[in-house]
Motif scaffolding. Structure first.
Motif, mmCIF file in Angstrom:
data_model
loop_
_atom_site.group_PDB
_atom_site.id
_atom_site.type_symbol
_atom_site.label_atom_id
_atom_site.label_comp_id
_atom_site.label_asym_id
_atom_site.label_seq_id
_atom_site.Cartn_x
_atom_site.Cartn_y
_atom_site.Cartn_z
ATOM 1 N N ILE A 135 49.735 59.501 53.011
ATOM 2 C CA ILE A 135 50.620 58.367 52.730
ATOM 3 C C ILE A 135 49.897 57.043 52.940
ATOM 4 O O ILE A 135 50.423 55.999 52.575
ATOM 5 C CB ILE A 135 51.887 58.405 53.608
ATOM 6 C CG1 ILE A 135 51.507 58.576 55.065
ATOM 7 C CG2 ILE A 135 52.807 59.497 53.157
ATOM 8 C CD1 ILE A 135 52.656 58.405 56.008
ATOM 9 N N LEU A 138 51.257 53.379 53.672
ATOM 10 C CA LEU A 138 52.649 53.441 54.147
ATOM 11 C C LEU A 138 52.694 53.655 55.652
ATOM 12 O O LEU A 138 53.640 53.241 56.325
ATOM 13 C CB LEU A 138 53.403 54.569 53.441
ATOM 14 C CG LEU A 138 53.688 54.348 51.966
ATOM 15 C CD1 LEU A 138 54.362 55.560 51.386
ATOM 16 C CD2 LEU A 138 54.559 53.132 51.788
ATOM 17 N N TYR A 139 51.658 54.328 56.179
ATOM 18 C CA TYR A 139 51.545 54.528 57.624
ATOM 19 C C TYR A 139 51.553 53.177 58.335
ATOM 20 O O TYR A 139 52.271 52.980 59.324
ATOM 21 C CB TYR A 139 50.250 55.293 57.884
ATOM 22 C CG TYR A 139 49.841 55.446 59.326
ATOM 23 C CD1 TYR A 139 50.216 56.573 60.047
ATOM 24 C CD2 TYR A 139 49.047 54.496 59.949
ATOM 25 C CE1 TYR A 139 49.820 56.730 61.360
ATOM 26 C CE2 TYR A 139 48.648 54.649 61.258
ATOM 27 C CZ TYR A 139 49.039 55.759 61.957
ATOM 28 O OH TYR A 139 48.656 55.908 63.252
ATOM 29 N N PHE A 141 52.768 50.401 57.224
ATOM 30 C CA PHE A 141 54.061 49.737 57.103
ATOM 31 C C PHE A 141 55.108 50.403 57.980
ATOM 32 O O PHE A 141 56.023 49.738 58.469
ATOM 33 C CB PHE A 141 54.507 49.701 55.644
ATOM 34 C CG PHE A 141 53.852 48.592 54.886
ATOM 35 C CD1 PHE A 141 54.302 47.300 55.024
ATOM 36 C CD2 PHE A 141 52.761 48.838 54.096
ATOM 37 C CE1 PHE A 141 53.684 46.262 54.355
ATOM 38 C CE2 PHE A 141 52.135 47.808 53.422
ATOM 39 C CZ PHE A 141 52.593 46.515 53.548
ATOM 40 N N ALA A 142 54.982 51.719 58.176
ATOM 41 C CA ALA A 142 55.923 52.409 59.054
ATOM 42 C C ALA A 142 55.797 51.876 60.476
ATOM 43 O O ALA A 142 56.804 51.589 61.144
ATOM 44 C CB ALA A 142 55.666 53.913 59.013
ATOM 45 N N ALA A 145 57.140 48.475 60.787
ATOM 46 C CA ALA A 145 58.599 48.463 60.921
ATOM 47 C C ALA A 145 59.003 48.598 62.383
ATOM 48 O O ALA A 145 59.941 47.939 62.843
ATOM 49 C CB ALA A 145 59.203 49.588 60.098
ATOM 50 N N ILE A 146 58.274 49.424 63.134
ATOM 51 C CA ILE A 146 58.626 49.595 64.548
ATOM 52 C C ILE A 146 58.184 48.371 65.351
ATOM 53 O O ILE A 146 58.845 47.987 66.319
ATOM 54 C CB ILE A 146 57.976 50.871 65.113
ATOM 55 C CG1 ILE A 146 58.341 52.069 64.249
ATOM 56 C CG2 ILE A 146 58.439 51.133 66.531
ATOM 57 C CD1 ILE A 146 57.634 53.318 64.650
ATOM 58 N N PHE A 148 58.407 45.403 64.782
ATOM 59 C CA PHE A 148 59.452 44.382 64.803
ATOM 60 C C PHE A 148 60.297 44.485 66.068
ATOM 61 O O PHE A 148 60.677 43.483 66.657
ATOM 62 C CB PHE A 148 60.327 44.553 63.551
ATOM 63 C CG PHE A 148 61.718 44.048 63.727
ATOM 64 C CD1 PHE A 148 62.000 42.706 63.600
ATOM 65 C CD2 PHE A 148 62.743 44.914 64.056
ATOM 66 C CE1 PHE A 148 63.273 42.239 63.775
ATOM 67 C CE2 PHE A 148 64.026 44.457 64.229
ATOM 68 C CZ PHE A 148 64.288 43.106 64.091
ATOM 69 N N TYR A 149 60.575 45.739 66.501
ATOM 70 C CA TYR A 149 61.449 45.915 67.666
ATOM 71 C C TYR A 149 60.800 45.383 68.936
ATOM 72 O O TYR A 149 61.517 45.016 69.871
ATOM 73 C CB TYR A 149 61.842 47.383 67.815
ATOM 74 C CG TYR A 149 62.772 47.815 66.717
ATOM 75 C CD1 TYR A 149 64.107 47.478 66.761
ATOM 76 C CD2 TYR A 149 62.295 48.499 65.618
ATOM 77 C CE1 TYR A 149 64.949 47.817 65.739
ATOM 78 C CE2 TYR A 149 63.137 48.853 64.587
ATOM 79 C CZ TYR A 149 64.471 48.516 64.657
ATOM 80 O OH TYR A 149 65.289 48.835 63.636
#
Lengths: 346, 181
Positions: A135, A138-139, A141-142, A145-146, A148-149
């Protein structure tokens, strides 16, 4: 290889190929060590360069040319008390910098420093990168995404309005610019026909993708400034209005973790830019120079980060939003459509 | 290693899902949902569906839940009282029991049969982005297009709803002359 070793080495997910355990560990340690060493080097380089850009010396007291300044800074931060404000939500307050740092470091695993080698060093083929997942990008971007937290929880758990406002800004900013960054990379993915970063770099042996995908490169560069909260998009921690944004209430090593995560993100983004647009390990010279080419290109991109910070004033928040949604996203979409037509037509 | 990851992810998924319902603070409920979604993506990874795992993280944890966090931390106070017990509140346990019954039937009927087997054979390239893309544009083209059409309608509708409220135009005016104090 014994049966036990085989089960340990069996990949959880689809990977290009599977090295022996020893090679995996060794490569992971080397990549980790090199990436981690880039952070203090980047810190001192930024302060020295900012000084020069502004007609002053920058730090020059500790060590030769002030080179030991980041070490002293880190020791100072490590020696500080782990302080949490009374209004803070303690558990979340503690875990937020961990999330930020973990995701930043985990993403560095996909940056390719060289092609797969078969010179029998480990008795098998091995690649000069952490992992080569199918992927690919995308790795990154995944984990983005985390990541951000980390910021969001840090700001929320601090129990302070400045932290909260900074975190809210970061939320909106990250969503807006992640879209533009992702769209700008799809052009490269379509041209190379693969998501894997190593396959993308292999495709660039004749021509770097920065030439046919120049618009994509510009969009990705701008979006990466915003994604890493760097000037001119550093509204998340705009000193004048928000004190320091989501990290206002943090001190000591927790603050240092946030700072380190930010610098790791810069390094990761420059690594992705190097692999996607700047030809990765391709460069003149013998094969063993490959990792050094990657590092040189990454450092060049990092200096661009610092240069832009020294040059451009900060945007206003509504300008930032309208620039992201009304300029970058349409441009990235246009670039995508044109690339798709050209890839099919040619 | 795989077993360890599976049980960690399974406990995370179930625990997260339970915490969503049981926690009183809405912000922590949303965070528990994030944990649940991440655990699900690990389960996808163990099923050799890397693309699905990444998509799960990017779309749900990265986009949908970000909006939830955004909204809850702005408007959701922990001290807010729950809504008065209405009809929906009374019907909820009934639906819960029916759902539990349906799932128990489904699990007992199909999923448990796969115990002690090796599971379905994986063809080469299973779950890779290329294969999923091919399936989406050939076999599942119609559902894919309908879904994209639906999302476009939703996006346009959201813009229209936001436009109708007063205030947006004024913000646009301010951005023109740079007169923000």
């Amino acid at each position: 290889m014994t049966a036990a070793a085989a089960t340990i080495a069996a990949p959880v997910a689809e990977v290009g190929f599977n090295e022996p355990v020893l090679a995996q560990i060794l490569i992971a340690v080397i990549v980790f060590a090199v990436m981690l060493q880039l952070v203090p080097m980047l810190l001192i380089a930024e302060r020295k360069l900012l000084g020069r850009f502004q007609g002053r010396y920058g730090p020059n007291r500790v060590g030769p040319f002030g080179a030991l300044q980041p070490l002293v800074d880190i020791v100072k931060l490590a020696a500080k008390e782990d302080f949490a404000p009374r209004t803070a939500s303690k558990a979340v307050f503690v875990i937020a910098p961990v999330i930020a740092l973990f995701t930043a470091i985990a993403t560095t695993a996909i940056i390719p420093f060289g092609d797969t080698r078969s010179d029998g060093l480990f008795g098998a083929d091995y690649g000069l990168y952490g992992i080569d997942v199918s992927i690919g990008i995308l790795y990154a971007f995944a984990f983005g995404a985390i990541a951000f937290y980390g910021l969001m929880l840090g700001g929320w758990a601090s129990g302070s309005k400045y932290s909260f406002l900074g975190a809210m800004r970061s939320a909106a900013q990250l969503i807006s610019y992640e879209l533009a960054a992702g769209l700008s990379l799809i052009g490269v993915v379509m041209m190379s026909g693969s998501l894997s970063l190593t396959a993308i770099v292999r495709e660039q042996s004749d021509m770097w993708f920065v030439v046919p995908q120049f618009a994509g490169f510009l969009i990705f560069t701008i979006a990466s400034f915003a994604e890493t909260n760097r000037a001119p998009f550093d509204l998340v921690e705009a000193d004048a209005e928000l004190v320091a944004g989501y990290q206002t209430e943090y001190g000591g090593m927790r603050f240092a973790s946030f700072m380190m995560a930010e610098y790791m993100n810069m390094i990761t983004f420059s690594g992705i830019a190097t692999a996607m647009f700047l030809g990765g390990w391709h460069g003149p010279g013998p094969g063993w120079l490959d990792p050094f080419w990657v590092l040189a290109k990454m450092i060049g991109f990092l200096i661009l980060f610092i240069w832009v910070r020294a040059t451009l004033p900060r945007l206003r928040y509504d300008q930032l939003m309208s620039f992201g949604w009304k300029v970058l996203v349409p441009l990235a979409t246009l670039n995508l459509v044109v690339t798709a037509i050209l890839v099919v037509a040619l | 290693m795989v077993q360890l990851l599976f049980f960690m992810a399974a406990i995370g998924a179930i625990g997260g899902a339970l915490a969503v319902v049981l926690l009183r603070n809405p912000f922590f409920s949303v965070l528990a949902l994030v944990v649940h979604l991440m655990a699900l993506s690990v389960l996808f990874l163990l099923l050799h569906a890397e693309f699905l795992a990444a998509a799960q993280l990017i779309v749900y944890a990265g986009a949908v839940m970000v909006l939830y966090v955004f909204v809850v931390s702005y408007v959701g106070g922990a001290d807010e009282l729950l809504a008065e017990a209405g009809v929906a509140r009374k019907l909820a346990p009934v639906f819960g029991v029916v759902l539990l019954f349906a799932f128990s039937l489904a699990i007992g009927g199909s999923a448990l049969k796969a115990l002690d087997t090796r599971g379905a054979d994986l063809p080469a390239g299973f779950g890779s982005p290329a294969q999923i893309g091919e399936l989406l544009l050939t076999r599942f083209l119609l559902p894919f297009e309908i879904a994209s059409f639906l999302l476009t309608i939703a996006a346009v509708g959201a813009v229209l709803l936001a436009r109708r409220r007063r205030g947006l135009e004024e913000v646009d005016d301010v951005s023109g002359d740079g007169g923000v104090v």
